[in-house]
Design an enzyme around this catalytic site. Structure first.
Site, PDB file in Angstrom:
ATOM      1  N   ASP A 294       0.859  -1.194   0.000  1.00 62.63           N
ATOM      2  CA  ASP A 294       0.000   0.000   0.000  1.00 62.63           C
ATOM      3  C   ASP A 294       0.901   1.251   0.000  1.00 62.63           C
ATOM      4  OD1 ASP A 294      -2.228   1.771   0.662  1.00 62.63           O
ATOM      5  OD2 ASP A 294      -1.394   1.766   2.695  1.00 62.63           O
TER       6      ASP A 294
ATOM      7  N   THR B  22      -2.942   0.520  -4.186  1.00 65.90           N
ATOM      8  CA  THR B  22      -3.334   1.775  -3.535  1.00 65.90           C
ATOM      9  C   THR B  22      -4.706   2.290  -3.964  1.00 65.90           C
ATOM     10  OG1 THR B  22      -2.689   4.121  -3.379  1.00 65.90           O
ATOM     11  CG2 THR B  22      -2.070   2.985  -5.379  1.00 65.90           C
TER      12      THR B  22
ATOM     13  N   ASP C  87      -2.017  -0.585   5.999  1.00 67.15           N
ATOM     14  CA  ASP C  87      -2.309   0.048   7.288  1.00 67.15           C
ATOM     15  C   ASP C  87      -3.788   0.305   7.554  1.00 67.15           C
ATOM     16  OD1 ASP C  87      -2.535   2.119   5.368  1.00 67.15           O
ATOM     17  OD2 ASP C  87      -2.354   3.573   6.988  1.00 67.15           O
ATOM     18  N   SER C  88      -4.669   0.006   6.574  1.00 61.75           N
ATOM     19  CA  SER C  88      -6.063   0.367   6.882  1.00 61.75           C
ATOM     20  C   SER C  88      -7.109  -0.536   6.247  1.00 61.75           C
ATOM     21  CB  SER C  88      -6.326   1.832   6.557  1.00 61.75           C
ATOM     22  OG  SER C  88      -5.988   2.099   5.232  1.00 61.75           O
TER      23      SER C  88
HETATM   24 CA    CA Z   1      -3.058   3.261   3.427  1.00 63.01          CA
END
Ligand code: CA
Length: 288
Positions: A7, A41, A233-234
């Site tokens: 990402d 992404t 991260d998400s």
């Molecule tokens: Ca991210």
């Protein structure tokens, strides 16, 4: 050979929105050792390409949350878009409720001039208020660094474009307002709603997720994801974490993200990607 999916925001990019020397070195070393690196992404491909050119790397790119896949030479090898009717319903709904939103095509990121100015003002006032929202406001401001913005007057100007719509991103610092949009679009047949930060939701075709795109790319490369690694991260990384053998949460990810991953690496400002790639390559070397 195996795939390494990474990402960008909050993961490969540091606080200055750049790829650090350490991370560039780790990516190049992985490629030299026969691993295929994929940037995965919510950003548009043309934006990612600019970032990669600056860093001197040429990976595969899964863009706009899985709506597009581009080969290392820049060729588009997959594109899954939102139908025009569906985009029209989404934009009208957002418009009536004064959301700031961005519409991604393969040419540009369209945004309404007035709403963008309003959102920018909100960011500035939150930043100066020094509240718990300061960091989120700074994160939202980084969105303005994206390449390819085209500002227009009305949603009709966007719908009049001949280009296909990859992704629609809606923003608000009002949690309830954002949740209202999430719940609205979740009910749409054929749509997928994810989030990459607390101030946004991202809408794509249901068949466009980072995970599905990664699966498709692996299939095209005659590879499987059993030993692949994904770093993120998400929330919008969950679909790829589900598919790979090795899922890595960033040190800066929320606990709920870390909980579903096989390991946690350092934060994005500590070159967490380089750390994870190097450990991953060591594990392959140890098996040999
Ligand atoms: Ca991210």
């Amino acid at each position: 050979m195996s795939l390494i999916a990474i990402d960008l925001d909050g993961t490969l990019l540091n606080g200055q929105n750049e790829i650090s020397k350490e991370n560039i070195k780790a990516i190049q070393s992985a490629q030299e050792n026969g691993f295929e690196v994929v940037i995965s992404t919510g950003r548009a491909y043309f934006d990612v390409r600019t970032i990669c050119e600056k860093a001197g790397i040429s990976p595969y790119v899964i863009g706009t949350n899985g709506a597009t896949i581009h080969a290392k030479n820049g060729e588009c090898i997959s594109s899954i878009t939102i139908t025009r009717d569906c985009a029209e319903s989404i934009l009208q709904w957002l418009d009536e409720r004064n959301y700031y939103y961005e519409v991604f095509t393969d040419q540009a990121i369209y945004a309404l001039k007035k709403e963008r100015e309003q959102f920018y003002k909100e960011i500035q006032s939150l930043k100066s208020a020094d509240s718990e929202m300061t960091e989120l406001a700074a994160e939202a401001e980084r969105q303005f660094d994206q390449f390819g913005f085209v500002l227009v007057e009305s949603c009709q100007d966007i719908l009049d474009q001949a280009e296909e719509f990859n992704n629609i991103l809606a923003c608000s610092f009002d949690k309830m307002k954002l949740e209202e949009a999430w719940n609205e679009f979740k009910t749409f047949d054929g749509l997928m709603v994810v989030s990459s930060a607390d101030h946004n939701i991202e809408i794509t075709n249901k068949r466009a997720t980072k995970g599905m795109a990664l699966e498709k790319l692996a299939f095209m490369l005659n590879d499987t994801l059993e030993q692949a690694m994904a770093i993120g991260d998400s929330n919008n990384d969950l679909s790829m974490f589900e598919k790979v053998g090795c899922s890595v949460a960033m040190g800066n990810a929320k606990d709920e993200i870390k909980a579903v991953c096989t390991m946690t690496t350092l934060t994005n400002v500590e070159n967490g990607v380089a750390y994870a790639i190097n450990r991953y390559m060591e594990s392959f070397a140890a098996v040999k």
